[in-house]
Design a protein around this motif. Structure first.
Motif, PDB file in Angstrom:
ATOM      1  N   GLU A 254      -3.736   4.274  -8.112  1.00 24.34           N
ATOM      2  CA  GLU A 254      -4.942   4.717  -8.830  1.00 24.34           C
ATOM      3  C   GLU A 254      -5.384   3.704  -9.889  1.00 24.34           C
ATOM      4  OE1 GLU A 254      -6.704   7.286  -8.014  1.00 24.34           O
ATOM      5  OE2 GLU A 254      -5.295   8.041  -6.510  1.00 24.34           O
ATOM      6  N   HIS A 255      -4.526   2.779 -10.230  1.00 26.35           N
ATOM      7  CA  HIS A 255      -4.893   1.787 -11.264  1.00 26.35           C
ATOM      8  C   HIS A 255      -5.744   0.688 -10.634  1.00 26.35           C
ATOM      9  CE1 HIS A 255      -2.179   3.759 -13.971  1.00 26.35           C
ATOM     10  NE2 HIS A 255      -1.136   3.504 -13.196  1.00 26.35           N
TER      11      HIS A 255
ATOM     12  N   LEU B 114       0.839  -1.206   0.000  1.00 28.77           N
ATOM     13  CA  LEU B 114       0.000   0.000   0.000  1.00 28.77           C
ATOM     14  C   LEU B 114       0.874   1.257   0.000  1.00 28.77           C
ATOM     15  CD1 LEU B 114      -2.903   1.067   0.166  1.00 28.77           C
ATOM     16  CD2 LEU B 114      -2.765   0.856   2.654  1.00 28.77           C
ATOM     17  N   THR B 115       1.879   1.259   0.862  1.00 27.07           N
ATOM     18  CA  THR B 115       2.778   2.420   0.936  1.00 27.07           C
ATOM     19  C   THR B 115       3.475   2.635  -0.401  1.00 27.07           C
ATOM     20  OG1 THR B 115       3.166   1.911   3.244  1.00 27.07           O
ATOM     21  CG2 THR B 115       4.744   3.400   2.227  1.00 27.07           C
ATOM     22  N   TYR B 116       3.957   1.544  -0.955  1.00 25.95           N
ATOM     23  CA  TYR B 116       4.687   1.667  -2.226  1.00 25.95           C
ATOM     24  C   TYR B 116       3.749   2.165  -3.323  1.00 25.95           C
ATOM     25  CZ  TYR B 116       7.871   0.724  -6.011  1.00 25.95           C
ATOM     26  OH  TYR B 116       8.695   0.885  -7.103  1.00 25.95           O
ATOM     27  N   ALA B 117       2.554   1.599  -3.378  1.00 26.55           N
ATOM     28  CA  ALA B 117       1.622   1.946  -4.461  1.00 26.55           C
ATOM     29  C   ALA B 117       1.159   3.407  -4.367  1.00 26.55           C
ATOM     30  CB  ALA B 117       0.412   1.012  -4.418  1.00 26.55           C
ATOM     31  N   LYS B 118       1.121   3.935  -3.161  1.00 25.88           N
ATOM     32  CA  LYS B 118       0.714   5.344  -3.020  1.00 25.88           C
ATOM     33  C   LYS B 118       1.840   6.289  -3.447  1.00 25.88           C
ATOM     34  CE  LYS B 118      -2.621   5.140   0.772  1.00 25.88           C
ATOM     35  NZ  LYS B 118      -2.769   5.338   2.229  1.00 25.88           N
ATOM     36  N   ASN B 119       3.063   5.803  -3.368  1.00 28.89           N
ATOM     37  CA  ASN B 119       4.208   6.684  -3.629  1.00 28.89           C
ATOM     38  C   ASN B 119       4.856   6.515  -5.006  1.00 28.89           C
ATOM     39  OD1 ASN B 119       4.576   8.244  -1.093  1.00 28.89           O
ATOM     40  ND2 ASN B 119       4.586   6.182  -0.246  1.00 28.89           N
TER      41      ASN B 119
ATOM     42  N   ALA C  62       1.925  -8.623  -3.412  1.00 34.43           N
ATOM     43  CA  ALA C  62       2.596  -7.433  -2.861  1.00 34.43           C
ATOM     44  C   ALA C  62       3.945  -7.227  -3.537  1.00 34.43           C
ATOM     45  CB  ALA C  62       2.774  -7.590  -1.350  1.00 34.43           C
ATOM     46  N   LEU C  63       4.628  -8.331  -3.815  1.00 35.25           N
ATOM     47  CA  LEU C  63       5.911  -8.236  -4.516  1.00 35.25           C
ATOM     48  C   LEU C  63       5.671  -7.703  -5.939  1.00 35.25           C
ATOM     49  CD1 LEU C  63       8.783 -10.814  -4.362  1.00 35.25           C
ATOM     50  CD2 LEU C  63       8.124  -9.847  -6.554  1.00 35.25           C
ATOM     51  N   GLN C  64       4.624  -8.175  -6.592  1.00 32.22           N
ATOM     52  CA  GLN C  64       4.303  -7.734  -7.956  1.00 32.22           C
ATOM     53  C   GLN C  64       4.059  -6.217  -7.980  1.00 32.22           C
ATOM     54  OE1 GLN C  64       4.523  -9.852 -10.377  1.00 32.22           O
ATOM     55  NE2 GLN C  64       3.730  -8.655 -12.104  1.00 32.22           N
ATOM     56  N   ILE C  65       3.402  -5.723  -6.955  1.00 37.19           N
ATOM     57  CA  ILE C  65       3.118  -4.279  -6.886  1.00 37.19           C
ATOM     58  C   ILE C  65       4.426  -3.481  -6.795  1.00 37.19           C
ATOM     59  CG2 ILE C  65       2.131  -2.508  -5.336  1.00 37.19           C
ATOM     60  CD1 ILE C  65      -0.259  -4.434  -4.916  1.00 37.19           C
ATOM     61  N   HIS C  66       5.448  -4.098  -6.225  1.00 39.23           N
ATOM     62  CA  HIS C  66       6.752  -3.420  -6.126  1.00 39.23           C
ATOM     63  C   HIS C  66       7.514  -3.437  -7.451  1.00 39.23           C
ATOM     64  CE1 HIS C  66       6.097  -3.711  -1.785  1.00 39.23           C
ATOM     65  NE2 HIS C  66       7.133  -2.917  -1.603  1.00 39.23           N
ATOM     66  N   GLY C  67       6.998  -4.124  -8.472  1.00 38.21           N
ATOM     67  CA  GLY C  67       7.719  -4.201  -9.751  1.00 38.21           C
ATOM     68  C   GLY C  67       9.102  -4.799  -9.553  1.00 38.21           C
TER      69      GLY C  67
END
Ligand SMILES: Cc1cc2nc3c(=O)[nH]c(=O)nc-3n(C[C@H](O)[C@H](O)[C@H](O)COP(=O)(O)OP(=O)(O)OC[C@H]3O[C@@H](n4cnc5c(N)ncnc54)[C@H](O)[C@@H]3O)c2cc1C
Length: 402
Positions: A283-284, A268-273, A352-357
Motif C-alpha cells: 500500500e505504500h 509482489l507476493t511479499y509486499a502483499k503479505n 525486489a531484494l529491497q522490498i524484502h527488507g
C-alpha cells in the motif's frame, strides 16, 4: 511430463512449450535450488530431464535432431527457465547459443551429422572457449596456438572461464593459426572432443553466483585435433565466435527478462503479505513505484527480445545469404539487448531484494540467490562497456537505422 511435439502449429507449440518449461521449472528445478546453490554442484538430474524434454535442440531444425523452433522458441524457454533459475538457463545457453548455433551456421554436412545431431538430441553437451588469461574483452588477442602438422592441428595453450567446461563432451575452441594476424585471418575455430589426448580440464572456479554451472580452465598441450574438426574456414574463426555471441547476447536478454519477472513475482507476493504500520507494505507508494518500474522494464524488454529473435529467424541459416545490413542490425540489436537487459535486471532484482527488507539479505532466499546470479550478465559474453562500443561503432558507421 510429455516433451513438446514439433508438429503442432507454431503458436500452439510455443504456448505448450512455455507451459511445459514453467511446470518443469516449478516442479523439478525449484525444489533442488537451495542444495544446488549451497553445494555448488552441476544439476545433473534436472539437466538430464531438460534433454529428455527436447530443450537441448530448440532452434535446430528437426532434420538435425532439434525441435525447429528458431530463436523465438529458444528465447521463450530461456525466459521461462530464468524465472526460476539462472544456472539452468546458463547451461542451456552455453550449449545452444555458443556451441550449437555456430555449428549449424558454419558446419559441413559431415560435421552436422557427427556433432550437431547428437548435441541437438541432448546426447552430447557443448561448451565455447574463447577467453584466455591475457585476452578477455580484447578477445582477438588470444595466444592459444594451432599449428598444422600432418592431418591435424596441434593446440597449445590455456583457456579460462569456460561455462560447461567440466561436463561438455565437445568444446568449440578458438585458437590462433597465426598470432600476428589476430582476428583478421589469424584465428580458427576447432571442435575438440573430450578425451582427445593433450586436452585436460584444469581448475574449476568458485563464483559469487551461478553455482549450478562449472566455470573451467581448459589446458591444451600438443592436443592433436583432426583437420576435419575445423569449423568454418581456417583464419575465419573470429567471425564464427562473433556470430555465436550475437545469438548468446540475445538469449542473455531473454534470461534477464525471465530473471526480472521471477524477482517481480517474489517482490509482489511479499509486499502483499508483509504488514508494517498495520498495512501490507504494497500500500505504500514507495513500494508501488518500484513495482511499476519493474513492470515497465519487463514490458519494454519483452518487445525488444522477441523482435530481435524474429529478425534472426527471418535471416535464415545461410550465412552467405545474409545482407550486410541484416548482419549489422543483428549485431547492434543483440548488443543493445544484452546491455540494457542485464542492467535492468540488476536494478529490478536490487529493488525486489529491497522490498524484502532484511529477509532479502538472508542466505537461501530466492531473491538473495537471484541477486548473486544476475550480476554476471553485465560481464560475460562481452562486458557492457564492450556492448556500448559495439553500439557506438555501428552508430558512427551507419547512423541510426531503425
Ligand atoms: C561465470 C563466467 C562464465 C564465463 N563463461 C565463458 C565461456 O563459456 N566462454 C568464454 O570464452 N568465456 C567465458 N567467460 C569470460 C567472460 O566472457 C569474460 O570474463 C569477459 O568477456 C570479460 O573479460 P575479462 O574478464 O578478461 O575482463 P577484461 O577484458 O580484463 O576487462 C576488465 C574491465 O575493463 C573494461 N574494458 C576492457 N576493455 C575496454 C575498452 N576497450 N573500453 C572500455 N572498457 C574496457 C571491461 O569492460 C571490464 O570492466 C565467463 C566468465 C565468467 C565470470
Amino acid at each position: 511430463m510429455a516433451s513438446v511435439e514439433p508438429t503442432l502449429d507454431r503458436e500452439a507449440t510455443l504456448a505448450a512449450l512455455r507451459s511445459t518449461v514453467a511446470r518443469f521449472a516449478s516442479e523439478e528445478v525449484a525444489p533442488i535450488l537451495s542444495e544446488m546453490d549451497e553445494r555448488e554442484v552441476f544439476p545433473e538430474a534436472t539437466v538430464r530431464r531438460m534433454k529428455e524434454l527436447g530443450f537441448f535442440g530448440l532452434p535446430i531444425p528437426e532434420e538435425y535432431g532439434g525441435l525447429g523452433l528458431g530463436k523465438t522458441g529458444y528465447c521463450a524457454v530461456v525466459e521461462e527457465l530464468s524465472k526460476v533459475d539462472a544456472s539452468h538457463a546458463a547451461i542451456l545457453g552455453a550449449h545452444t547459443s555458443l556451441g550449437m548455433t555456430p555449428l549449424y551456421y558454419f558446419g559441413t554436412e559431415e560435421q552436422k551429422q557427427r556433432f550437431l545431431v547428437p548435441a541437438a538430441r541432448g546426447e552430447r553437451l557443448m561448451a565455447f572457449s574463447l577467453t584466455e588469461p591475457g585476452s578477455g574483452s580484447d578477445s582477438g588477442a588470444l595466444v592459444t596456438s594451432a599449428r598444422a602438422e600432418g592431418d591435424c592441428y596441434l593446440l597449445n595453450g590455456e583457456k579460462i572461464y569456460v561455462t560447461n567446461g567440466a561436463e561438455a563432451n565437445v568444446v568449440l575452441v578458438l585458437a590462433a593459426n597465426d598470432v600476428k594476424l589476430g582476428p583478421r585471418g589469424g584465428i580458427t575455430a576447432f571442435l575438440v572432443e573430450k578425451g582427445t589426448r593433450g586436452f585436460t580440464v584444469g581448475r574449476l572456479e568458485k563464483k559469487m553466483g551461478l553455482h549450478g554451472t562449472s566455470t573451467a580452465q581448459l589446458l591444451f598441450q600438443d592436443c592433436a585435433v583432426p583437420k576435419e574438426n575445423v569449423l568454418g574456414e581456417v583464419g575465419r574463426g573470429f567471425v564464427v565466435a562473433m556470430t555465436a555471441l550475437d545469438v548468446g547476447r540475445l538469449s542473455l536478454g531473454a534470461g534477464s527478462l525471465g530473471g526480472m519477472q521471477g524477482a517481480m513475482r517474489e517482490a509482489l507476493t511479499y509486499a502483499k503479505n508483509r504488514l508494517q504500520f498495520d498495512l501490507p507494505i504494497v500500500e505504500h507508494q514507495a513500494i508501488q513505484f518500484k513495482l511499476a518500474d519493474m513492470a515497465m522494464h519487463v514490458h519494454a524488454l519483452k518487445t525488444m527480445v522477441y523482435a530481435a529473435a524474429e529478425h534472426q529467424d527471418r535471416m535464415g541459416p545461410s550465412v552467405k545469404g545474409w545482407t550486410r545490413e541484416d548482419r549489422a542490425k543483428k549485431t547492434r540489436d543483440s548488443a543493445i539487448i544484452k546491455c540494457l537487459a542485464s542492467e535492468w535486471a540488476t536494478r529490478t532484482i536490487h529493488d525486489a531484494l529491497q522490498i524484502h527488507g532484511g529477509l532479502g539479505y538472508i542466505r537461501g532466499t530466492p531473491i538473495e540467490r537471484a541477486y548473486r546470479d544476475a550480476r554476471i550478465s553485465e560481464i560475460f559474453e562481452g562486458t557492457n562497456e564492450i556492448q556500448r562500443l559495439v553500439v557506438a561503432r555501428d552508430l558512427i558507421t551507419r547512423g541510426w537505422v531503425d
